[in-house]
Design an enzyme around this catalytic site. Sequence first.
Site, PDB file in Angstrom:
ATOM      1  N   ARG A   1      -7.434  -4.180  -5.551  1.00  0.00           N
ATOM      2  CA  ARG A   1      -6.130  -3.510  -5.423  1.00  0.00           C
ATOM      3  C   ARG A   1      -6.463  -2.684  -4.214  1.00  0.00           C
ATOM      4  NH1 ARG A   1      -4.239  -7.430  -7.400  1.00  0.00           N
ATOM      5  NH2 ARG A   1      -4.201  -7.480  -9.340  1.00  0.00           N
TER       6      ARG A   1
ATOM      7  N   GLU B   1      -6.040  -5.054  -1.199  1.00  0.00           N
ATOM      8  CA  GLU B   1      -4.560  -5.344  -1.313  1.00  0.00           C
ATOM      9  C   GLU B   1      -3.757  -4.349  -0.700  1.00  0.00           C
ATOM     10  OE1 GLU B   1      -1.604  -7.368  -4.577  1.00  0.00           O
ATOM     11  OE2 GLU B   1      -2.528  -5.627  -5.168  1.00  0.00           O
TER      12      GLU B   1
ATOM     13  N   SER C   1     -11.192   9.629  11.009  1.00  0.00           N
ATOM     14  CA  SER C   1     -12.685   9.690  10.758  1.00  0.00           C
ATOM     15  C   SER C   1     -12.752   9.381   9.588  1.00  0.00           C
ATOM     16  CB  SER C   1     -13.312  10.956  11.297  1.00  0.00           C
ATOM     17  OG  SER C   1     -14.685  10.776  10.757  1.00  0.00           O
TER      18      SER C   1
END
Length: 156
Positions: free
Chosen positions: A96, A99, A122
């Site tokens: 997820r 995604e 960073s």
Amino acid sequence: MTHAQFDPTARQTLAVAAVEAKTRKDLSWQQLADSTGLSVAFVTAALLGQHPLPEDAARSVAELLGLDEEAVLLLQTIPTRGSVPGAVPTDPTIYRFHEMLQVYGTTLKALVHEQFGDGIISAINFRLDVRKVADPEGGERAVITLDGKYLPTKPF
């Protein structure tokens, strides 16, 4: 002296042992982090093989987990980072996040560049926080804060 690893196998094996000990002793990540004075996100990542711990923190978590001196030393080494092998993760939670970056990655890039200019956020000078909050529509929501220092690209 600071040491670095070039083969992630030892840290991966230690991560398995640490998680097994954590489960056996019924400890939370927060309890382990509290013993070090460091953030729960950093200590969790370190125990999962992604960061080195300072010596006192390594000793503290090793004692709670019942790990030996070799583990204390290994927890202090700079690991070979990267916890998701292969191109697309198969674990549903990790997938997820993958995604989310597939869907919102270009949006994040566009917004960061518009607000900050050309550069990066960073992952070294970085803070991570995960909180559970009530959803006004019922249930719960996860609030995940990624707080990284902006580093501008410098022409040379």
